[in-house]
Write a protein that holds these residues in place. Structure first.
Motif, PDB file in Angstrom:
ATOM      1  N   GLN A  42       0.821  -1.319   0.229  1.00 47.43           N
ATOM      2  CA  GLN A  42      -0.048   0.012  -0.017  1.00 47.43           C
ATOM      3  C   GLN A  42       0.701   1.298  -0.036  1.00 47.43           C
ATOM      4  OE1 GLN A  42      -3.567   0.035   2.567  1.00 47.43           O
ATOM      5  NE2 GLN A  42      -3.619  -2.077   2.364  1.00 47.43           N
ATOM      6  N   CYS A  43       2.084   0.999  -0.655  1.00 41.62           N
ATOM      7  CA  CYS A  43       2.634   2.371  -0.785  1.00 41.62           C
ATOM      8  C   CYS A  43       3.502   2.135  -2.085  1.00 41.62           C
ATOM      9  CB  CYS A  43       3.829   2.377   0.216  1.00 41.62           C
ATOM     10  SG  CYS A  43       5.065   3.758   0.362  1.00 41.62           S
ATOM     11  N   THR A  44       4.022   3.363  -2.682  1.00 37.79           N
ATOM     12  CA  THR A  44       4.365   3.473  -4.002  1.00 37.79           C
ATOM     13  C   THR A  44       6.002   3.075  -3.845  1.00 37.79           C
ATOM     14  OG1 THR A  44       5.149   5.652  -4.204  1.00 37.79           O
ATOM     15  CG2 THR A  44       2.989   5.185  -4.976  1.00 37.79           C
ATOM     16  N   ASP A  45       6.519   2.313  -5.081  1.00 37.63           N
ATOM     17  CA  ASP A  45       7.693   2.022  -5.176  1.00 37.63           C
ATOM     18  C   ASP A  45       8.615   3.266  -4.988  1.00 37.63           C
ATOM     19  OD1 ASP A  45       7.248  -0.707  -5.364  1.00 37.63           O
ATOM     20  OD2 ASP A  45       7.539  -0.768  -7.418  1.00 37.63           O
ATOM     21  N   LYS A  46       8.364   4.375  -5.748  1.00 34.67           N
ATOM     22  CA  LYS A  46       8.846   5.484  -5.612  1.00 34.67           C
ATOM     23  C   LYS A  46       9.218   6.086  -4.168  1.00 34.67           C
ATOM     24  CE  LYS A  46       8.936  10.188  -7.689  1.00 34.67           C
ATOM     25  NZ  LYS A  46       8.329  11.145  -8.342  1.00 34.67           N
ATOM     26  N   ARG A  47       8.089   6.003  -3.259  1.00 34.44           N
ATOM     27  CA  ARG A  47       8.269   6.657  -1.954  1.00 34.44           C
ATOM     28  C   ARG A  47       9.062   5.560  -1.168  1.00 34.44           C
ATOM     29  NH1 ARG A  47       3.211   8.914   1.031  1.00 34.44           N
ATOM     30  NH2 ARG A  47       3.664  10.447  -0.604  1.00 34.44           N
ATOM     31  N   VAL A  48       9.176   4.209  -1.357  1.00 37.76           N
ATOM     32  CA  VAL A  48       9.898   3.372  -0.715  1.00 37.76           C
ATOM     33  C   VAL A  48      11.187   3.851  -0.881  1.00 37.76           C
ATOM     34  CG1 VAL A  48      10.580   0.828  -0.471  1.00 37.76           C
ATOM     35  CG2 VAL A  48       8.057   1.444  -0.521  1.00 37.76           C
ATOM     36  N   ILE A  77      10.009   5.081   8.881  1.00 40.39           N
ATOM     37  CA  ILE A  77       9.221   4.617   7.597  1.00 40.39           C
ATOM     38  C   ILE A  77       7.687   5.058   7.691  1.00 40.39           C
ATOM     39  CG2 ILE A  77      10.595   2.375   7.947  1.00 40.39           C
ATOM     40  CD1 ILE A  77       8.038   1.097   9.256  1.00 40.39           C
ATOM     41  N   ARG A  78       7.519   5.984   8.780  1.00 36.06           N
ATOM     42  CA  ARG A  78       6.193   6.481   8.731  1.00 36.06           C
ATOM     43  C   ARG A  78       5.612   7.233   7.243  1.00 36.06           C
ATOM     44  NH1 ARG A  78       3.684   8.522  13.050  1.00 36.06           N
ATOM     45  NH2 ARG A  78       5.522   8.507  14.218  1.00 36.06           N
ATOM     46  N   PRO A  79       6.380   7.745   6.350  1.00 37.19           N
ATOM     47  CA  PRO A  79       5.764   7.829   5.103  1.00 37.19           C
ATOM     48  C   PRO A  79       5.298   6.908   4.265  1.00 37.19           C
ATOM     49  CG  PRO A  79       7.840   9.117   5.733  1.00 37.19           C
ATOM     50  CD  PRO A  79       7.785   8.122   6.682  1.00 37.19           C
ATOM     51  N   CYS A  80       5.768   5.695   4.456  1.00 34.83           N
ATOM     52  CA  CYS A  80       5.416   4.680   3.880  1.00 34.83           C
ATOM     53  C   CYS A  80       4.002   4.014   4.143  1.00 34.83           C
ATOM     54  CB  CYS A  80       6.354   3.133   3.887  1.00 34.83           C
ATOM     55  SG  CYS A  80       7.871   3.492   3.121  1.00 34.83           S
ATOM     56  N   GLY A  81       3.575   4.560   5.148  1.00 37.36           N
ATOM     57  CA  GLY A  81       2.107   4.133   5.862  1.00 37.36           C
ATOM     58  C   GLY A  81       2.004   2.712   6.422  1.00 37.36           C
ATOM     59  N   LYS A  86       4.162  -2.141  10.136  1.00 40.79           N
ATOM     60  CA  LYS A  86       5.496  -2.597   9.224  1.00 40.79           C
ATOM     61  C   LYS A  86       6.767  -2.458  10.212  1.00 40.79           C
ATOM     62  CE  LYS A  86       3.783  -1.029   4.800  1.00 40.79           C
ATOM     63  NZ  LYS A  86       4.019   0.196   3.819  1.00 40.79           N
ATOM     64  N   SER A  87       6.623  -1.540  11.227  1.00 38.81           N
ATOM     65  CA  SER A  87       7.843  -1.336  12.021  1.00 38.81           C
ATOM     66  C   SER A  87       8.070  -2.724  13.073  1.00 38.81           C
ATOM     67  CB  SER A  87       7.665   0.108  12.827  1.00 38.81           C
ATOM     68  OG  SER A  87       6.456  -0.043  13.773  1.00 38.81           O
ATOM     69  N   LYS A  88       7.126  -3.132  13.534  1.00 41.62           N
ATOM     70  CA  LYS A  88       6.990  -4.204  14.261  1.00 41.62           C
ATOM     71  C   LYS A  88       7.448  -5.484  13.379  1.00 41.62           C
ATOM     72  CE  LYS A  88       3.249  -2.860  17.624  1.00 41.62           C
ATOM     73  NZ  LYS A  88       2.083  -3.019  18.190  1.00 41.62           N
ATOM     74  N   GLY A  89       7.121  -5.513  12.509  1.00 38.95           N
ATOM     75  CA  GLY A  89       7.341  -6.542  11.426  1.00 38.95           C
ATOM     76  C   GLY A  89       8.743  -6.632  10.936  1.00 38.95           C
ATOM     77  N   ILE A  90       9.380  -5.544  10.579  1.00 35.16           N
ATOM     78  CA  ILE A  90      10.605  -5.256  10.607  1.00 35.16           C
ATOM     79  C   ILE A  90      11.671  -5.843  11.600  1.00 35.16           C
ATOM     80  CG2 ILE A  90      12.698  -3.705   9.794  1.00 35.16           C
ATOM     81  CD1 ILE A  90      10.797  -2.294   8.132  1.00 35.16           C
ATOM     82  N   TYR A  91      11.370  -5.271  12.997  1.00 32.65           N
ATOM     83  CA  TYR A  91      12.069  -5.627  14.158  1.00 32.65           C
ATOM     84  C   TYR A  91      11.782  -7.032  14.138  1.00 32.65           C
ATOM     85  CZ  TYR A  91      14.076  -5.762  18.834  1.00 32.65           C
ATOM     86  OH  TYR A  91      14.680  -5.971  19.823  1.00 32.65           O
ATOM     87  N   GLY A  92      10.686  -7.521  14.381  1.00 31.97           N
ATOM     88  CA  GLY A  92      10.402  -9.006  14.613  1.00 31.97           C
ATOM     89  C   GLY A  92      10.960 -10.057  13.545  1.00 31.97           C
ATOM     90  N   LEU A  93      11.047  -9.666  12.249  1.00 33.18           N
ATOM     91  CA  LEU A  93      11.818 -10.667  11.179  1.00 33.18           C
ATOM     92  C   LEU A  93      13.096 -10.419  11.327  1.00 33.18           C
ATOM     93  CD1 LEU A  93      12.981  -9.219   8.383  1.00 33.18           C
ATOM     94  CD2 LEU A  93      10.516  -8.794   7.873  1.00 33.18           C
ATOM     95  N   SER A  94      13.593  -9.551  11.828  1.00 33.00           N
ATOM     96  CA  SER A  94      15.011  -9.133  12.048  1.00 33.00           C
ATOM     97  C   SER A  94      15.397  -9.982  13.283  1.00 33.00           C
ATOM     98  CB  SER A  94      15.400  -7.813  12.121  1.00 33.00           C
ATOM     99  OG  SER A  94      15.163  -7.306  10.786  1.00 33.00           O
TER     100      SER A  94
END
Length: 220
Positions: A42-48, A77-81, A86-94
């Motif tokens: 749900q975020c554009t590749d450009k923004r990512v 990462i807030r601008p990505c929505g 997502k932040s919990k996911g990034i930390y958890g998967l890491s």
């Protein structure tokens, strides 16, 4: 035109348009690709691509990522929505990568889909583009176009993926799914379709092309 004939035409047309394609998300290895794809929901590749350099400057591997806390990741990462999830996911998967895989992203669907915030589409992109294992990730462009082209009935992204895998040669999947995304963005965007340019739909579409396409929502 049969589905097999349509598939052959699609492959030929897209190969002529896009003989060389790359994933439109900046990355340098399987880990950074995994994070970038997760952020693209749900975020554009450009923004990512504007956010990942900031994040990866702080942490471009799971060992450094877990040195940050969820709140720090969320702020970056807030601008990505969807930043809370997502932040919990990034930390958890890491954390899982460090504890269970010595920091190495596994080339395994089941393992990838066991990570927080990683669904089948994200896992498929990583398998296809990081490990060159045949997969057919379905995003909004692919779902919309394969429905319009009569390759699938469009009832679900699961059905779209299954139908695509049945009709397109396995050795084409990894490149073809990226080519279809490129085509959708350039020739057949959902909100402002360029009907005079969308030659594949005019050639093989199962329905009369109208002035607008249905605006399909994002899928994980």
């Amino acid at each position: 035109m049969t589905k097999i004939e349509k598939a052959a035409y699609i492959i030929e047309a897209l190969e002529e348009l896009y003989p060389t394609v790359e994933v439109p998300l900046d990355h340098k290895d399987p880990y950074t690709l995994l994070i970038a794809v997760l952020l693209s929901a749900q975020c554009t590749d450009k923004r990512v691509n504007t956010i990942t350099p900031i994040l990866f400057k702080r942490a471009d591997n799971p060992f450094d990522m877990i040195k940050l806390d969820v709140a720090e990741i969320k702020e970056i990462i807030r601008p990505c929505g969807l930043s809370p999830m997502k932040s919990k996911g990034i930390y958890g998967l890491s954390q899982m990568l460090v504890e269970q895989y010595n920091g190495v992203v596994p080339a395994d669907f089941e393992a990838l889909e066991s990570f927080p915030a990683v669904g089948h589409k994200t896992a498929s992109v990583v398998m296809a583009q990081a490990f060159n294992i045949p997969a057919f990730p379905v995003d909004t462009h692919i779902h919309r176009l394969l429905t319009r082209w009569g390759i699938t009935n469009g009832k679900s992204v699961v059905q779209t993926e299954n139908d695509a895998k049945k009709i397109f040669p396995r050795e084409k999947w990894n490149k073809l799914h990226v080519q279809i995304i490129y085509y959708g963005r350039e020739y057949s965007p959902s909100r402002s379709p360029l009907l005079e340019k969308d030659f594949i739909t005019r050639k093989i579409g199962t329905k009369k092309v109208k002035s607008t396409f249905k605006d399909w929502h994002s899928f994980e």
